[in-house]
Design an enzyme around this catalytic site. Sequence first.
Site, PDB file in Angstrom:
ATOM      1  N   GLU A   1      33.954  95.397  58.500  1.00 52.16           N
ATOM      2  CA  GLU A   1      35.713  95.513  57.370  1.00 52.16           C
ATOM      3  C   GLU A   1      35.091  95.183  56.012  1.00 52.16           C
ATOM      4  OE1 GLU A   1      37.973  97.337  58.737  1.00 52.16           O
ATOM      5  OE2 GLU A   1      39.672  96.757  57.466  1.00 52.16           O
TER       6      GLU A   1
ATOM      7  N   HIS B   1      33.584 101.598  55.081  1.00 49.93           N
ATOM      8  CA  HIS B   1      33.188 101.324  56.084  1.00 49.93           C
ATOM      9  C   HIS B   1      31.897 103.097  55.738  1.00 49.93           C
ATOM     10  CE1 HIS B   1      35.313  98.904  58.341  1.00 49.93           C
ATOM     11  NE2 HIS B   1      36.581  99.852  57.863  1.00 49.93           N
TER      12      HIS B   1
ATOM     13  N   HIS C   1      39.174 103.064  51.525  1.00 51.51           N
ATOM     14  CA  HIS C   1      39.052 102.248  53.191  1.00 51.51           C
ATOM     15  C   HIS C   1      37.773 102.817  54.055  1.00 51.51           C
ATOM     16  CE1 HIS C   1      40.019  98.922  55.879  1.00 51.51           C
ATOM     17  NE2 HIS C   1      39.217 100.153  56.345  1.00 51.51           N
ATOM     18  N   GLU C   2      37.924 103.783  54.505  1.00 45.11           N
ATOM     19  CA  GLU C   2      37.013 104.348  55.150  1.00 45.11           C
ATOM     20  C   GLU C   2      35.695 104.643  54.491  1.00 45.11           C
ATOM     21  OE1 GLU C   2      37.959 103.832  58.326  1.00 45.11           O
ATOM     22  OE2 GLU C   2      39.856 103.630  57.685  1.00 45.11           O
TER      23      GLU C   2
HETATM   24 ZN    ZN Z   1      38.845  99.160  58.232  1.00 51.97          ZN
END
Ligand code: ZN
Length: 507
Positions: free
Chosen positions: A301, A275, A271-272
Amino acid sequence: MSDAQTAYDRLIAHFREIGLLQSTQMLLGWDEQTMMPPAGVEHRSRQLSQLARLAHQMRTDPRVPEWLAACEDSDAVADPLSPAAVNVREIRRTYDRSTRVPERLVGEIASTVSLAAHEWSAAKDTSDFGRFEPWLRRMVELKQEEARCLGWADGGEMWDALAESYEPGCHAKQVEGLFAPLEQRLRPLLDAIRGSERTPSGTINERRLSLPAQRPFVREVVQRMGVDFTRGRLDEAPHPFCAAAHRDDVRMTTRFSETHLVEEALGSSMHEAGHGLYDQGLPADHVGEPMGDAVSFAIHESQARLWENHVGRSRAFWAWCFPVAEGYFGEGLAGLGPDDAFEAANRVEPGPIRVGADEATYNLHILVRFELERALLEGDLSVADLPDAWRQKYREKLGVEVTDDRTGCLQDIHWSEGAFGYFPSYTMGNLYAAAFFEAAEQSIPDLSDAIARGDFEPLRSWLRERIHSQGKRYRAETLAERITGEPLGPEPFVRHLEGKLRPLYGV
Ligand code: ZN
């Protein structure tokens, strides 16, 4: 050189200096959550408040409207998609919003945030809402005052003024219009899953896997996704996040737990890293300018969700990743295979915690927060009544009994940081992610085969070209429509869930 060109150059130089202050704020924020000793919190709050005030003074400098006016009248902004026009458009928006909020309020919010977040963390540890209550009340008052300064459109509400900081042009009625059909489409799917006799395997979640092996494992996955570690770091934080001080200095964080590898360490890291890839892929020629910045929080996101869910929870991904994991954990994964990881990644289990919620129920957690924060801002819900209102909503929307405030209304950091209006960005991110991934599947014919080989280059390049390298050129909805040919809606996301979960649950 024309006057307009001179004005533009000065404007950009000025905003690049503001960017330096903001990136310093970001780095101090990263440090606060990863490295800072607890006793440093008071001093850190003064540092951040001072930087926030300096940045605010610079944003509202009386020369800014003069430079803007000279640029707005010139040919340089004739093409609305040129970098100059994008910069002028966004700086105008920032200037108009900043001048509405007094410097005193900016400083007060910034200094309250550090202290409130600190108190929130202590209150959460002991599940003591009473300890956090006065801070939350103060934060609601400050954000109401900010919203009144910023203003909102006729027929709108206070929430809209605050959400504008995260999603330009987004308002509560629009979010309602996305949530209503989404909830309606999710209900029958969740009911079918609840009635299913098949339970996907969760065995891999129970395996205890050593942390010294988990760390290099997630690093290999993240590196394979395309994160450049000469321009970024992956550290640990209790509440993982990604903060980019610059496209060449991207701070990702993750967390580790001995069990639940798929959703904890791996899910958070992917997830990160999603980003992080966005930040590392922003246009190099426009660093420090709006043109070199991300579109919005929801688009940011979407990049995280796309990697975490559409890649990381797919069968194709586990065909590649499981053997890699075996190389790190050996006996720890004995008797299991790629299907066990895929099944564990896609179990639907309504629970009280948003982080780590499955894809099918995640957005219902957001809906609860959206409805409650609107009510808090409008004054329809008092802070003292929040814990009960929270329990009530969880019963109603998720069928979950919340037993304490630690796993209830104290679980998220956002409100302590004054981030009212932020939560729906997560759901919009999920919806954008699904729409983008469908479009990627259509334009990269063997995408799934590439993922199954651990070759993420085609997907990364596709995202980089269409999204990352575009900076802030387009507004979120325009960018998405250019890529997917449709306005944002729940259908691609629902198709993605139905296509994956119905076969898995045999319903
Ligand atoms: Zn996030």
